[in-house]
Design an enzyme around this catalytic site. Structure first.
Site, PDB file in Angstrom:
ATOM      1  N   GLY A  11      -4.358  11.094   6.567  1.00  0.00           N
ATOM      2  CA  GLY A  11      -4.038   9.762   7.082  1.00  0.00           C
ATOM      3  C   GLY A  11      -3.244   9.879   8.376  1.00  0.00           C
ATOM      4  O   GLY A  11      -2.840  10.973   8.779  1.00  0.00           O
ATOM      5  N   GLN A  12      -3.007   8.747   9.047  1.00  0.00           N
ATOM      6  CA  GLN A  12      -2.295   8.844  10.336  1.00  0.00           C
ATOM      7  C   GLN A  12      -0.843   9.298  10.151  1.00  0.00           C
ATOM      8  O   GLN A  12      -0.361  10.130  10.923  1.00  0.00           O
ATOM      9  CB  GLN A  12      -2.420   7.588  11.186  1.00  0.00           C
ATOM     10  CG  GLN A  12      -2.063   6.308  10.541  1.00  0.00           C
ATOM     11  CD  GLN A  12      -2.060   5.159  11.542  1.00  0.00           C
ATOM     12  OE1 GLN A  12      -2.023   5.364  12.757  1.00  0.00           O
ATOM     13  NE2 GLN A  12      -2.091   3.944  11.033  1.00  0.00           N
ATOM     14  N   ILE A  38      -4.305  11.189  -6.352  1.00  0.00           N
ATOM     15  CA  ILE A  38      -3.081  10.766  -7.073  1.00  0.00           C
ATOM     16  C   ILE A  38      -3.374   9.839  -8.248  1.00  0.00           C
ATOM     17  O   ILE A  38      -2.482   9.537  -9.028  1.00  0.00           O
ATOM     18  CB  ILE A  38      -2.024  10.121  -6.131  1.00  0.00           C
ATOM     19  CG1 ILE A  38      -2.560   8.856  -5.463  1.00  0.00           C
ATOM     20  CG2 ILE A  38      -1.514  11.123  -5.106  1.00  0.00           C
ATOM     21  CD1 ILE A  38      -1.450   7.978  -4.876  1.00  0.00           C
ATOM     22  N   TYR A  62      -4.011   3.078  -0.252  1.00  0.00           N
ATOM     23  CA  TYR A  62      -5.209   2.267   0.009  1.00  0.00           C
ATOM     24  C   TYR A  62      -4.751   1.242   1.042  1.00  0.00           C
ATOM     25  O   TYR A  62      -4.000   0.331   0.726  1.00  0.00           O
ATOM     26  CB  TYR A  62      -5.673   1.583  -1.279  1.00  0.00           C
ATOM     27  CG  TYR A  62      -6.983   0.850  -1.145  1.00  0.00           C
ATOM     28  CD1 TYR A  62      -8.138   1.318  -1.767  1.00  0.00           C
ATOM     29  CD2 TYR A  62      -7.082  -0.315  -0.393  1.00  0.00           C
ATOM     30  CE1 TYR A  62      -9.346   0.643  -1.638  1.00  0.00           C
ATOM     31  CE2 TYR A  62      -8.282  -0.992  -0.251  1.00  0.00           C
ATOM     32  CZ  TYR A  62      -9.407  -0.512  -0.875  1.00  0.00           C
ATOM     33  OH  TYR A  62     -10.610  -1.183  -0.751  1.00  0.00           O
ATOM     34  N   THR A  63      -5.157   1.413   2.306  1.00  0.00           N
ATOM     35  CA  THR A  63      -4.530   0.657   3.393  1.00  0.00           C
ATOM     36  C   THR A  63      -5.450  -0.385   4.044  1.00  0.00           C
ATOM     37  O   THR A  63      -5.032  -1.026   5.008  1.00  0.00           O
ATOM     38  CB  THR A  63      -4.017   1.628   4.483  1.00  0.00           C
ATOM     39  OG1 THR A  63      -5.119   2.420   4.928  1.00  0.00           O
ATOM     40  CG2 THR A  63      -2.924   2.530   3.959  1.00  0.00           C
ATOM     41  N   THR A 102       5.532  -1.391   2.621  1.00  0.00           N
ATOM     42  CA  THR A 102       5.080  -2.252   3.713  1.00  0.00           C
ATOM     43  C   THR A 102       5.816  -3.588   3.764  1.00  0.00           C
ATOM     44  O   THR A 102       6.307  -4.069   2.737  1.00  0.00           O
ATOM     45  CB  THR A 102       3.569  -2.520   3.517  1.00  0.00           C
ATOM     46  OG1 THR A 102       3.156  -3.595   4.352  1.00  0.00           O
ATOM     47  CG2 THR A 102       3.242  -2.928   2.083  1.00  0.00           C
ATOM     48  N   TYR A 126      -3.174  -6.152  -1.226  1.00  0.00           N
ATOM     49  CA  TYR A 126      -2.527  -4.944  -0.713  1.00  0.00           C
ATOM     50  C   TYR A 126      -1.017  -5.019  -0.942  1.00  0.00           C
ATOM     51  O   TYR A 126      -0.411  -4.094  -1.485  1.00  0.00           O
ATOM     52  CB  TYR A 126      -2.849  -4.795   0.781  1.00  0.00           C
ATOM     53  CG  TYR A 126      -2.076  -3.707   1.481  1.00  0.00           C
ATOM     54  CD1 TYR A 126      -2.323  -2.356   1.219  1.00  0.00           C
ATOM     55  CD2 TYR A 126      -1.091  -4.025   2.425  1.00  0.00           C
ATOM     56  CE1 TYR A 126      -1.603  -1.366   1.866  1.00  0.00           C
ATOM     57  CE2 TYR A 126      -0.380  -3.037   3.078  1.00  0.00           C
ATOM     58  CZ  TYR A 126      -0.632  -1.708   2.797  1.00  0.00           C
ATOM     59  OH  TYR A 126       0.083  -0.723   3.433  1.00  0.00           O
ATOM     60  N   LYS A 130       1.206  -2.647  -3.434  1.00  0.00           N
ATOM     61  CA  LYS A 130       2.273  -1.795  -2.879  1.00  0.00           C
ATOM     62  C   LYS A 130       3.608  -2.119  -3.562  1.00  0.00           C
ATOM     63  O   LYS A 130       4.405  -1.222  -3.838  1.00  0.00           O
ATOM     64  CB  LYS A 130       2.388  -1.999  -1.361  1.00  0.00           C
ATOM     65  CG  LYS A 130       1.235  -1.462  -0.535  1.00  0.00           C
ATOM     66  CD  LYS A 130       1.056   0.039  -0.605  1.00  0.00           C
ATOM     67  CE  LYS A 130       2.149   0.805   0.074  1.00  0.00           C
ATOM     68  NZ  LYS A 130       1.883   2.275   0.062  1.00  0.00           N
ATOM     69  N   TRP A 151       2.887  -2.146  10.890  1.00  0.00           N
ATOM     70  CA  TRP A 151       2.015  -2.039  12.075  1.00  0.00           C
ATOM     71  C   TRP A 151       1.986  -0.605  12.630  1.00  0.00           C
ATOM     72  O   TRP A 151       2.284  -0.366  13.815  1.00  0.00           O
ATOM     73  CB  TRP A 151       2.489  -3.002  13.165  1.00  0.00           C
ATOM     74  CG  TRP A 151       2.446  -4.455  12.795  1.00  0.00           C
ATOM     75  CD1 TRP A 151       2.415  -5.012  11.545  1.00  0.00           C
ATOM     76  CD2 TRP A 151       2.431  -5.573  13.696  1.00  0.00           C
ATOM     77  NE1 TRP A 151       2.395  -6.382  11.611  1.00  0.00           N
ATOM     78  CE2 TRP A 151       2.406  -6.752  12.929  1.00  0.00           C
ATOM     79  CE3 TRP A 151       2.466  -5.690  15.082  1.00  0.00           C
ATOM     80  CZ2 TRP A 151       2.394  -8.026  13.499  1.00  0.00           C
ATOM     81  CZ3 TRP A 151       2.460  -6.956  15.651  1.00  0.00           C
ATOM     82  CH2 TRP A 151       2.415  -8.114  14.858  1.00  0.00           C
TER      83      TRP A 151
HETATM   84  N1  LIG Z   1      -1.000   1.596   8.503  1.00  0.00           N
HETATM   85  C1  LIG Z   1      -0.033   0.686   8.501  1.00  0.00           C
HETATM   86  O1  LIG Z   1       0.034  -0.190   9.384  1.00  0.00           O
HETATM   87  C2  LIG Z   1       1.018   0.710   7.426  1.00  0.00           C
HETATM   88  C3  LIG Z   1       2.008  -0.291   7.430  1.00  0.00           C
HETATM   89  C4  LIG Z   1       2.989  -0.263   6.432  1.00  0.00           C
HETATM   90  C5  LIG Z   1       2.974   0.728   5.463  1.00  0.00           C
HETATM   91  N2  LIG Z   1       1.998   1.677   5.470  1.00  0.00           N
HETATM   92  C6  LIG Z   1       1.975   2.678   4.399  1.00  0.00           C
HETATM   93  O2  LIG Z   1       2.173   3.968   4.978  1.00  0.00           O
HETATM   94  C7  LIG Z   1       1.433   4.960   4.235  1.00  0.00           C
HETATM   95  C8  LIG Z   1       0.560   5.753   5.197  1.00  0.00           C
HETATM   96  O3  LIG Z   1      -0.280   4.848   5.917  1.00  0.00           O
HETATM   97  P1  LIG Z   1      -1.410   5.371   6.917  1.00  0.00           P
HETATM   98  O4  LIG Z   1      -1.603   4.318   7.940  1.00  0.00           O
HETATM   99  O5  LIG Z   1      -1.141   6.780   7.326  1.00  0.00           O
HETATM  100  O6  LIG Z   1      -2.669   5.340   5.934  1.00  0.00           O
HETATM  101  P2  LIG Z   1      -4.132   5.962   6.158  1.00  0.00           P
HETATM  102  O7  LIG Z   1      -4.307   6.410   7.550  1.00  0.00           O
HETATM  103  O8  LIG Z   1      -5.074   4.964   5.575  1.00  0.00           O
HETATM  104  O9  LIG Z   1      -4.094   7.256   5.235  1.00  0.00           O
HETATM  105  C9  LIG Z   1      -4.034   7.182   3.849  1.00  0.00           C
HETATM  106  C10 LIG Z   1      -4.539   8.494   3.289  1.00  0.00           C
HETATM  107  O10 LIG Z   1      -4.479   8.419   1.849  1.00  0.00           O
HETATM  108  C11 LIG Z   1      -5.683   8.986   1.337  1.00  0.00           C
HETATM  109  N3  LIG Z   1      -5.959   8.535  -0.020  1.00  0.00           N
HETATM  110  C12 LIG Z   1      -6.592   7.386  -0.406  1.00  0.00           C
HETATM  111  N4  LIG Z   1      -6.699   7.370  -1.761  1.00  0.00           N
HETATM  112  C13 LIG Z   1      -6.113   8.509  -2.217  1.00  0.00           C
HETATM  113  C14 LIG Z   1      -5.922   9.062  -3.508  1.00  0.00           C
HETATM  114  N5  LIG Z   1      -6.379   8.439  -4.613  1.00  0.00           N
HETATM  115  N6  LIG Z   1      -5.285  10.250  -3.622  1.00  0.00           N
HETATM  116  C15 LIG Z   1      -4.844  10.908  -2.511  1.00  0.00           C
HETATM  117  N7  LIG Z   1      -5.015  10.442  -1.254  1.00  0.00           N
HETATM  118  C16 LIG Z   1      -5.641   9.245  -1.113  1.00  0.00           C
HETATM  119  C17 LIG Z   1      -6.727   8.500   2.326  1.00  0.00           C
HETATM  120  O11 LIG Z   1      -7.927   9.225   2.175  1.00  0.00           O
HETATM  121  P3  LIG Z   1      -9.326   8.476   2.538  1.00  0.00           P
HETATM  122  O12 LIG Z   1      -9.228   8.115   3.985  1.00  0.00           O
HETATM  123  O13 LIG Z   1     -10.345   9.493   2.197  1.00  0.00           O
HETATM  124  O14 LIG Z   1      -9.375   7.240   1.664  1.00  0.00           O
HETATM  125  C18 LIG Z   1      -6.016   8.763   3.652  1.00  0.00           C
HETATM  126  O15 LIG Z   1      -6.169  10.105   4.062  1.00  0.00           O
HETATM  127  C19 LIG Z   1       0.667   4.176   3.166  1.00  0.00           C
HETATM  128  O16 LIG Z   1       1.396   4.205   1.971  1.00  0.00           O
HETATM  129  C20 LIG Z   1       0.647   2.746   3.681  1.00  0.00           C
HETATM  130  O17 LIG Z   1       0.563   1.796   2.631  1.00  0.00           O
HETATM  131  C21 LIG Z   1       1.026   1.697   6.439  1.00  0.00           C
END
Ligand SMILES: NC(=O)c1ccc[n+]([C@@H]2O[C@H](COP(=O)([O-])OP(=O)(O)OC[C@H]3O[C@@H](n4cnc5c(N)ncnc54)[C@H](OP(=O)(O)O)[C@@H]3O)[C@@H](O)[C@H]2O)c1
Length: 299
Positions: A11-12, A38, A62-63, A102, A126, A130, A151
């Protein structure tokens, strides 16, 4: 040796952590869904039993906010049941769990920026899932740090900045919501924060107490006024104009949430007040990090 388990490395946020943790003298195991799902209780138990981490960073999730509306079972499994399994295993080993949450756990009706203690009331699947994840962690674990952020953008994967860059190549109007405000956050800042927490935990200096922290890249703005998605898009196109002639932002059109009509309802105000964490770890300014991401992307 100090053992760290990083979950969600693709993920990012996971990739940003990977880039910043490599030079530490720690034994780090990086996983993603293909090596540690997980939501698979047996797999989670096996990894914890064999690796025995001191600290676990859960960057998975799951984002996809809109898709979650019609995929609620899977979203709940990843965002709530998975953190529940991680909390149980961390409890068994006495490990610290760092988990991301989030601003979407709030309904956005506040007039001010949200504090850690404000009452959650999610508007969409979502946010609800969360919040459930947070609640499981708080029920089954005392050694946890939950970082609520918003964001997130980066040079990795798909996010608002990379989406705007893609759209800029098409000569079509780009409609962007102008009545939802929040704060952009650079994934690298989140990664630097977890590395700092990991160092603090290893050295037992106690700068970070267990519990919830808001964190967004709003370092130069203590007023917490945030920006709209439209403002954010304008900033992206302003930056892009330095690399390409032709006023890329001319196709931007600000629209209301009602006009945009996305599948999931989103909070109008998603601004997080970061006063609690600021004295320990000062967030940077997202504009400066946006410049950095666009420079990398355009290189
Ligand atoms: N992006 C945002 O703006 C934002 C804002 C607030 C909070 N957050 C939180 O910050 C965290 C990281 O966000 P991110 O933007 O880096 O998310 P992301 O880019 O969507 O990365 C999430 C990663 O989790 C993996 N994943 C999904 N289901 C899984 C499972 N069952 N077991 C293990 N890995 C799994 C995904 O794999 P696949 O791609 O193969 O599904 C992906 O590699 C998350 O908890 C998110 O809720 C994000």
């Amino acid at each position: 040796m100090y053992r760290l388990l990083v979950i969600g490395q693709e993920g990012q946020v996971g990739q940003a952590i990977k880039d910043r943790i490599q030079d530490q003298c720690w034994d780090v195991l990086f996983t993603d869904i293909d090596t540690l799902d997980i939501t698979n209780a047996q797999q989670v138990e096996n990894v914890f039993k064999s690796f025995r981490p001191d600290l676990v960073i859960n960057a998975s999730g799951y984002t996809d906010v809109d898709r979650a509306e019609y995929d609620a079972v899977v979203a709940e499994s990843v965002n709530a049941y998975g953190p529940y399994l991680l909390a149980l295993q961390c409890h068994n080993l006495g490990a610290l769990l760092i988990h991301f949450s989030t601003e979407y756990i709030f309904d956005g009706h506040n007039h001010n920026a949200y504090l850690e203690a404000d009452r959650p009331a999610p508007l969409n699947v979502y946010g609800r899932t969360k919040l459930q994840g947070e609640q499981y962690i708080k029920t089954y674990l005392s050694r946890y740090i939950i970082i609520r952020t918003s964001w997130v953008f980066s040079e990795y994967g798909q996010n608002f900045v990379t989406t705007m860059l893609l759209l800029s190549r098409k000569n079509a109007p780009i409609r962007v919501v102008n009545d939802q405000v929040g704060c952009p956050t650079y994934a690298g800042d989140l990664a630097n924060l977890v590395v700092d927490i990991a160092k603090d935990y290893q050295a037992a200096t106690g700068r970070y107490r267990f519990g919830d922290y808001n964190f967004c890249s709003d370092g130069d703005n203590d007023r917490y006024s945030g920006v709209s998605w439209f403002d954010f898009a304008c900033a992206i196109f302003e930056e892009l104009d330095k690399y390409q002639s032709g006023e890329q932002g001319r196709n931007l059109i600000g629209v209301t949430s009602v006009e945009y009509a996305s599948i999931a309802t989103r909070p109008k105000n998603g601004i997080l007040n970061c006063h609690k964490i600021s004295p320990i770890f000062r967030p940077s300014d997202w504009r400066c990090k946006l410049r950095h991401v666009i420079a990398i992307t355009m290189a």
